[in-house]
Design an enzyme around this catalytic site. Structure first.
Site, short mmCIF file in Angstrom:
data_model
loop_
_atom_site.label_atom_id
_atom_site.label_comp_id
_atom_site.label_asym_id
_atom_site.label_seq_id
_atom_site.Cartn_x
_atom_site.Cartn_y
_atom_site.Cartn_z
CG HIS A 102 -21.21 -10.10 -44.76
ND1 HIS A 102 -20.10 -10.88 -45.69
CD2 HIS A 102 -22.33 -10.94 -44.68
CE1 HIS A 102 -20.35 -12.29 -45.66
NE2 HIS A 102 -21.60 -11.87 -45.03
CG HIS A 173 -24.97 -12.76 -48.91
ND1 HIS A 173 -25.39 -13.84 -48.73
CD2 HIS A 173 -23.94 -13.29 -48.03
CE1 HIS A 173 -25.43 -14.34 -47.48
NE2 HIS A 173 -24.18 -13.74 -47.16
CD GLU A 306 -22.17 -15.85 -49.20
OE1 GLU A 306 -21.69 -14.60 -48.69
OE2 GLU A 306 -22.26 -15.98 -48.34
#
Length: 345
Positions: A102, A173, A306
């Site tokens: 991420h 998220h 996501e």
């Protein structure tokens, strides 16, 4: 409407909160730290309002959790093997050593975003990321727009441009629990418009080619309760549940739902529309202990859907999806819409 929180972000300045409302009685809340989606309160058929998003009690709690609750994630959402970009020979900052997750230890979810525009039904955030940030090449300017519509949809638009070749994959998220954050979200029913999924190792790194969902626990082409085939195969067991990318059958077509989710009590439905090629379906296998609005969350209390690209895509140009690399002079835009629908009593 924006208000200044009494809580300061790591930069020492107060966090700014924004609430959007529509005439149908829905409201959504955001903060500028991480361009984070904090809340989505949806009216039901009986006139009551239900919270559908996992979240913390205070902005301060968001600074002390590692689940990325509702955050805007980048530069590259998902994992990059060995924190390395083979195409440019670039080494990134690893935060799940030896890999990057991420966007790195101080990715976009850990930044103050600038509010550049706001109306009663939309807020737009912008972030400047300099060359070398978390190891990535190029200066990048990104924007995320959150728009609440009259049909109880939250439309998220992403935009990015760079001055050097760089992979970009932005996502939100959010974790959903359509039963007012109560109970095990694996009791929800799910449908995914996907024929293929990507197996991963225990570290979440791709460890084989895309697989057909036919005859596996990954077949959600018809709605089924998430618990139906939970942990029934080695691909799930490696990561303690579902935490896998599904290649969408109609990738790039945002006119039909890529995913649909139904509350266990059947009173609320969520439809996900996107022009992204992939949905990462995650059953919150490591959520336990994350600060909640009351107490702390347990594993599997939320479901993340996501939108974006397959994990480690920068190093796999052979995969059947659009190129995740952003080139100088190009403006990358994508849109995801989360539509909430109350079901008649």
């Amino acid at each position: 409407m924006s208000t200044q929180s009494s809580v300061n972000a790591p930069d020492g300045l107060p966090i700014r909160m924004t609430v959007l409302r529509n005439s149908a009685g829905m409201d959504v809340t955001f903060m500028d730290y991480g361009a984070t989606w904090l809340s989505a309160r949806v009216p039901l058929a009986d006139g009551s309002v239900r919270e559908t998003l996992l979240g913390c009690a205070t902005p301060q709690d968001y600074l002390h959790q590692s689940a990325y609750l509702g955050a805007c994630v980048g530069r590259y959402a998902n994992r990059i093997r060995n924190a390395t970009l083979k195409r440019t020979g670039t080494t990134l900052s690893a935060n799940t050593p030896p890999h990057q997750l991420h966007g790195g230890p101080e990715g976009f979810s850990h930044r103050r975003w600038l509010i550049v525009r706001q109306t009663p039904n939309e807020v737009v955030y912008r972030l400047h990321s300099p060359d070398g940030d978390q190891g990535y090449p190029g200066t990048i300017i990104v924007e995320v727009s959150y728009q609440l519509t009259e049909d109880n949809s939250l439309v998220i638009r992403y935009q990015a441009e760079t001055d050097k070749l760089c992979p970009v994959a932005l996502t939100n998220h959010a974790y959903f629990n359509l039963d007012a954050n109560q109970g095990d979200a694996r009791q929800h029913r799910l449908q995914l418009a996907a024929d293929l999924y990507l197996p991963v190792s225990a570290e979440g790194i791709p460890d084989g080619p895309l697989k057909d969902v036919t005859g596996t626990g990954f077949d959600f082409r018809q709605p089924k309760t998430v618990t139906t085939d939970f942990l029934q195969d080695s691909d799930q067991q490696k990561v303690h549940g579902y935490d896998h990318a599904f290649l969408l059958t109609r990738a790039g077509d945002d006119r039909v739902p890529a995913a649909q989710l139904w509350s266990a009590d059947q009173r609320l439905q969520l439809s996900v529309f996107t022009d992204s090629p992939v949905i990462q379906f995650y059953t919150a296998n490591f959520l336990q202990g994350t600060p909640a609005r009351q107490g702390r969350y347990q594993n599997h209390q939320g479901i993340a859907l996501e939108t974006g690209y397959l994990p480690d895509s920068p190093n796999h140009p052979e995969w059947p999806q659009p190129d995740c690399w952003l080139t100088p002079g190009e403006i990358r835009q994508s849109v995801t819409r989360y539509q909430f629908s109350a079901r008649a009593e």
